[in-house]
Design a protein around this motif. Structure first.
Motif, PDB file in Angstrom:
ATOM      1  N   SER A 268       0.833  -1.199   0.000  1.00 20.68           N
ATOM      2  CA  SER A 268       0.000   0.000   0.000  1.00 20.68           C
ATOM      3  C   SER A 268       0.870   1.252   0.000  1.00 20.68           C
ATOM      4  O   SER A 268       1.957   1.270   0.587  1.00 20.68           O
ATOM      5  CB  SER A 268      -0.909   0.017   1.237  1.00 20.68           C
ATOM      6  OG  SER A 268      -1.660   1.218   1.296  1.00 20.68           O
TER       7      SER A 268
ATOM      8  N   ASP B 297      -6.953   9.021  -2.432  1.00 22.87           N
ATOM      9  CA  ASP B 297      -6.967   8.252  -3.675  1.00 22.87           C
ATOM     10  C   ASP B 297      -6.031   8.939  -4.661  1.00 22.87           C
ATOM     11  O   ASP B 297      -6.116  10.151  -4.874  1.00 22.87           O
ATOM     12  CB  ASP B 297      -8.389   8.195  -4.240  1.00 22.87           C
ATOM     13  CG  ASP B 297      -8.502   7.240  -5.425  1.00 22.87           C
ATOM     14  OD1 ASP B 297      -7.474   6.676  -5.840  1.00 22.87           O
ATOM     15  OD2 ASP B 297      -9.629   7.056  -5.938  1.00 22.87           O
TER      16      ASP B 297
ATOM     17  N   ALA C 193      -5.840   4.738  -1.690  1.00 27.26           N
ATOM     18  CA  ALA C 193      -6.349   3.883  -2.756  1.00 27.26           C
ATOM     19  C   ALA C 193      -5.648   4.232  -4.066  1.00 27.26           C
ATOM     20  O   ALA C 193      -5.207   5.366  -4.268  1.00 27.26           O
ATOM     21  CB  ALA C 193      -7.851   4.058  -2.900  1.00 27.26           C
TER      22      ALA C 193
ATOM     23  N   ARG D  93      -9.345   2.004  -6.040  1.00 29.10           N
ATOM     24  CA  ARG D  93      -9.409   0.661  -5.469  1.00 29.10           C
ATOM     25  C   ARG D  93      -8.517   0.588  -4.241  1.00 29.10           C
ATOM     26  O   ARG D  93      -7.299   0.813  -4.312  1.00 29.10           O
ATOM     27  CB  ARG D  93      -8.941  -0.362  -6.504  1.00 29.10           C
ATOM     28  CG  ARG D  93      -9.159  -1.813  -6.107  1.00 29.10           C
ATOM     29  CD  ARG D  93     -10.611  -2.135  -5.899  1.00 29.10           C
ATOM     30  NE  ARG D  93     -10.821  -3.584  -5.850  1.00 29.10           N
ATOM     31  CZ  ARG D  93     -11.875  -4.161  -5.315  1.00 29.10           C
ATOM     32  NH1 ARG D  93     -12.818  -3.401  -4.784  1.00 29.10           N
ATOM     33  NH2 ARG D  93     -12.014  -5.467  -5.321  1.00 29.10           N
ATOM     34  N   LYS D  94      -9.123   0.286  -3.084  1.00 23.38           N
ATOM     35  CA  LYS D  94      -8.352   0.178  -1.853  1.00 23.38           C
ATOM     36  C   LYS D  94      -7.540  -1.118  -1.840  1.00 23.38           C
ATOM     37  O   LYS D  94      -7.983  -2.138  -2.386  1.00 23.38           O
ATOM     38  CB  LYS D  94      -9.296   0.212  -0.642  1.00 23.38           C
ATOM     39  CG  LYS D  94     -10.011   1.539  -0.458  1.00 23.38           C
ATOM     40  CD  LYS D  94     -10.906   1.485   0.767  1.00 23.38           C
ATOM     41  CE  LYS D  94     -11.605   2.823   0.970  1.00 23.38           C
ATOM     42  NZ  LYS D  94     -12.513   2.808   2.149  1.00 23.38           N
ATOM     43  N   PRO D  95      -6.377  -1.096  -1.199  1.00 22.83           N
ATOM     44  CA  PRO D  95      -5.577  -2.330  -1.146  1.00 22.83           C
ATOM     45  C   PRO D  95      -6.245  -3.390  -0.281  1.00 22.83           C
ATOM     46  O   PRO D  95      -6.722  -3.102   0.820  1.00 22.83           O
ATOM     47  CB  PRO D  95      -4.254  -1.858  -0.528  1.00 22.83           C
ATOM     48  CG  PRO D  95      -4.601  -0.620   0.240  1.00 22.83           C
ATOM     49  CD  PRO D  95      -5.711   0.039  -0.515  1.00 22.83           C
TER      50      PRO D  95
ATOM     51  N   ALA E 145      -8.927  -7.696  -3.552  1.00 19.51           N
ATOM     52  CA  ALA E 145      -8.671  -6.916  -4.768  1.00 19.51           C
ATOM     53  C   ALA E 145      -7.545  -7.542  -5.575  1.00 19.51           C
ATOM     54  O   ALA E 145      -7.567  -7.516  -6.815  1.00 19.51           O
ATOM     55  CB  ALA E 145      -8.329  -5.471  -4.407  1.00 19.51           C
TER      56      ALA E 145
ATOM     57  N   THR F 299      -7.848  -6.486  -9.495  1.00 19.34           N
ATOM     58  CA  THR F 299      -8.302  -5.104  -9.696  1.00 19.34           C
ATOM     59  C   THR F 299      -7.406  -4.107  -8.977  1.00 19.34           C
ATOM     60  O   THR F 299      -7.707  -2.918  -8.955  1.00 19.34           O
ATOM     61  CB  THR F 299      -9.754  -4.940  -9.196  1.00 19.34           C
ATOM     62  OG1 THR F 299      -9.816  -5.283  -7.801  1.00 19.34           O
ATOM     63  CG2 THR F 299     -10.703  -5.819  -9.983  1.00 19.34           C
ATOM     64  N   TYR F 300      -6.326  -4.581  -8.381  1.00 22.13           N
ATOM     65  CA  TYR F 300      -5.387  -3.723  -7.651  1.00 22.13           C
ATOM     66  C   TYR F 300      -3.991  -4.114  -8.077  1.00 22.13           C
ATOM     67  O   TYR F 300      -3.651  -5.308  -8.133  1.00 22.13           O
ATOM     68  CB  TYR F 300      -5.579  -3.909  -6.142  1.00 22.13           C
ATOM     69  CG  TYR F 300      -4.670  -3.064  -5.283  1.00 22.13           C
ATOM     70  CD1 TYR F 300      -4.924  -1.713  -5.075  1.00 22.13           C
ATOM     71  CD2 TYR F 300      -3.559  -3.618  -4.662  1.00 22.13           C
ATOM     72  CE1 TYR F 300      -4.096  -0.932  -4.277  1.00 22.13           C
ATOM     73  CE2 TYR F 300      -2.726  -2.853  -3.855  1.00 22.13           C
ATOM     74  CZ  TYR F 300      -2.997  -1.513  -3.672  1.00 22.13           C
ATOM     75  OH  TYR F 300      -2.180  -0.742  -2.886  1.00 22.13           O
TER      76      TYR F 300
END
Length: 517
Positions: free
Chosen positions: A317, A328, A441, A445-447, A451, A456-457
Motif C-alpha cells: 500500500s 486516492d 487507494a 481501489r483500496k488495497p 482486490a 483489480t489492484y
C-alpha cells in the motif's frame, strides 16, 4: 554403558536379529524392487448426477440442472505421491520422443475428462510444473478423451499432490489408474498393496522383540522421537523485511511444535538476503547451508544455484502522513510525485500547502522493486536527503530519502509532515490504526487481498523463498517449508494479509502471477 551391555547379551542379540528380520521383511517391497517409486490412491470417486441411469432420477446436483452436457457427471480425487526411497527428477521419467513432455498418464475407463484442478500440493512450487494453462515448452495438464497427461514433475521423497477431476460417462464401475515408467523404479496403486505374509512376519518379529528385548526397548522409548514433520538444528531466515512478521510468527510456531529446532530471523531486505544466502552456500563448499531467503518478487540475479519456492502473494500500500488529505491517487499522480514534477501537495486536487517528502527504500529492497515495476513503471529518482525533511544540497528541489526497512518507512511517514511512502499492507494497516498516517487507494481501489485475487489492484507481488540448491528432504529447511505450506503456516500467512499459494482457493491467482512474470 549399562544398556549397551544388555544389548550384547546373547538373548538380546537374538532379539535384535528378530528386529532386523522384521524390518527387512517389511521393507522389502519398499526398497528392493526399486528405490524410486510413485504411488497413487483414489481418495474419492463419486457420481454427482445419476440422471442417465434407468428408472427415476435419484441424484442430480442443482448446479447441474441447466447443464445437460454434464449428464452422468462424476468427481474423482486422485492422490499422487513419491512414497519411494529416493527423490525423482524430471530425467527419471522414461518417455518416448514424441511425448517427451509426458511423465505420467491418468486413465479413467469409459469416461470423458471434462476438467481437472491440482489441489493440496506438498510444496507450492509444484504448481509451476503443473500449470492448467501450459506453454509449448511446458504443456502442463493435457486432457484428451479419458486421459490426463501429466508433465515430468520433480518430486522429493514424500512430495505429493492431488488431482480433482470432473468426468462424464457411465464408467464408475471401473477404477482409474495411473501409468508410466520411471528409471530404477515403478508406479504402484497403493490401494492394492497388501501382503499378508509381511504382516504376519512383522507381528511375529515384533512379539519376539517385545518379549526378549525389554531392557533395550525401554531405553529406546525414553528417547522420545521427534514429531512427524519436525527436524532438529538451526535455520537462519534472511531477506524481505515486508515478510518478516510472517517468518517470525511461523518460526516461533515451528519451534513450539518441534523441539530441538532454532529458527532465527535476520531480515535485512530482499537483495541483501539472497546475497547472504549465496555467500553462505559458497562457503559451505558443496554442503547445504542452513539459510532461507525470502524475496518480494524474483531475485538472485539468475544464479543457477538458487532454488525458487513460490510462497504467497504479498499486498502493498501507498501511505501518507495524516496532514496529507489525499485518499486516492492515480498512477499518473504517483509518477508525477516520484519523478519530482510535483513537489507540493497543493499541486494535487487542492491539497495542503506542504512540501512533498518522498520516503523510499534502498536499491536492494524488494518492496522498492515492486513499487517501481508495478506502480511507477520506471526507476525512482536519486536520493537527495539524509533526514527525510530537508534537501542535502540547496540546488535540490525534491526531498527524497532512503531507509532500510518497512518499519523505518512507516515510522518516518507517520512523523514527517507531507511524507509519502509505501509498505506491506498488514504492517501499514497496523501503523494507520495509531492515527498518524493513512492508506491511499490506487485508481479508486483500496488495497486488499480480495482486490489482488480479483486482479483489480496493481500493487502486489509474488513472495518467494530461496534455498541454495534443493534442500535435503529431511533437513530443517525442507521441513520448515513444508510447515509454512501446511495449515499453521497458511493461517499465519493469511493473518498477516498475504495470500498463501498452498491454499486451494488461491492457486489460480498464484499460477496467473507466476505466468505473468
Amino acid at each position: 554403558m549399562k544398556w549397551l551391555e544388555q544389548l550384547t547379551a546373547p538373548e538380546n542379540l537374538l532379539a535384535l536379529l528378530g528386529v532386523i528380520v522384521t524390518l527387512g521383511g517389511l521393507s522389502y517391497e519398499r526398497l528392493i524392487p526399486g528405490r524410486k517409486r510413485i504411488g497413487y490412491r483414489v481418495q474419492m470417486d463419486t457420481l454427482i448426477d445419476d440422471s442417465t441411469q434407468d428408472g427415476p432420477v435419484h441424484q442430480r446436483l442443482r448446479m447441474l440442472e441447466n447443464t445437460p452436457d454434464l449428464a452422468g457427471a462424476s468427481l474423482v480425487l486422485l492422490r499422487i505421491e513419491n512414497d519411494g526411497f529416493r527423490s525423482l527428477d524430471a530425467d527419471d521419467y522414461i518417455t518416448a520422443p514424441a511425448t517427451n513432455h509426458r511423465g505420467l498418464t491418468a486413465t479413467f475407463p469409459n469416461r470423458i475428462v471434462r476438467d481437472v484442478a491440482v489441489t493440496e500440493p506438498s510444496h507450492p512450487d509444484l504448481l509451476r510444473h503443473l500449470p492448467q494453462h501450459g506453454t509449448p515448452e511446458n504443456p502442463g495438464l493435457v486432457c484428451e478423451g479419458n486421459e490426463i497427461s501429466l508433465p515430468r514433475v520433480p518430486l522429493n521423497k514424500g512430495d505429493h499432490f492431488k488431482l480433482l477431476v470432473l468426468l462424464t460417462g457411465a464408467g464408475t464401475d471401473k477404477p482409474p489408474h495411473v501409468g508410466g515408467r520411471i528409471k530404477e523404479g515403478r508406479i504402484r496403486n497403493n490401494e492394492k498393496f497388501r501382503r499378508p505374509s509381511n504382516r504376519m512376519l512383522g507381528l511375529i518379529g515384533s512379539l519376539l522383540a517385545l518379549l526378549i528385548l525389554q531392557p533395550f526397548g525401554t531405553q529406546l522409548l525414553r528417547d522420545d522421537p521427534l514429531p512427524r514433520g519436525c527436524a532438529e538444528g538451526n535455520l537462519t531466515i534472511v531477506g524481505s523485511t515486508a515478510f518478516k512478521p510472517v517468518t517470525q510468527d511461523v518460526g516461533a510456531a515451528y519451534q513450539g511444535d518441534c523441539r530441538g529446532a532454532q529458527v532465527t530471523v535476520n531480515a535485512q531486505g530482499s537483495g541483501r538476503g539472497t546475497k547472504t544466502l549465496i555467500d553462505a552456500g559458497e562457503a559451505a563448499k558443496g554442503g547445504f547451508p542452513a539459510y532461507l531467503a525470502f524475496s518480494d518478487g524474483p531475485d538472485g540475479d539468475g544464479n543457477p544455484q538458487l532454488k525458487e519456492h513460490l510462497v504467497a502473494l504479498s499486498v502493498f500500500s501507498v501511505v501518507v502522513n495524516k496532514d496529507v488529505r489525499a485518499t486516492d491517487l492515480s498512477l499518473e499522480d504517483l509518477r508525477g510525485l516520484y519523478s519530482g514534477r510535483i513537489t507540493n501537495w497543493n499541486q494535487l486536487h487542492g491539497g495542503p500547502d506542504l512540501p512533498v517528502r518522498l520516503v523510499s527504500r534502498d536499491a536492494k529492497s524488494g518492496t522498492r522493486g515492486v513499487f517501481e515495476n508495478r506502480v511507477l513503471g520506471g526507476n525512482e529518482i536519486s536520493r537527495t536527503s539524509d533526514n527525510c525533511r530537508t534537501p542535502k544540497f540547496a540546488k535540490d528541489h525534491v526531498i527524497r530519502c532512503e531507509l532500510d526497512s518497512t518499519g523505518e518507512v512507516l515510522k518516518t511517514v507517520a512523523s514527517t509532515p507531507g511524507a509519502i511512502g509505501y509498505a506491506e499492507l498488514h504492517s501499514a494497516e497496523e501503523s494507520a490504526r495509531k492515527g498518524a498516517l493513512h492508506l491511499v487507494a490506487l485508481k479508486g481501489r483500496k488495497p486488499s487481498i480480495d482486490a489482488v485475487r480479483e486482479r483489480t489492484y496493481s500493487f502486489w507481488e509474488p513472495e518467494y523463498a530461496y534455498t541454495y540448491t534443493a534442500p535435503p528432504p529431511n533437513s530443517l529447511t525442507s521441513k520448515f517449508l513444508d510447515y509454512l505450506a501446511g495449515d499453521t503456516g497458511r493461517n499465519l500467512v493469511e493473518k498477516h494479509g498475504h495470500l498463501p499459494c498452498s491454499a486451494a482457493e488461491n492457486q489460480r491467482a498464484c499460477q496467473l502471477a507466476v505466468g505473468g512474470r
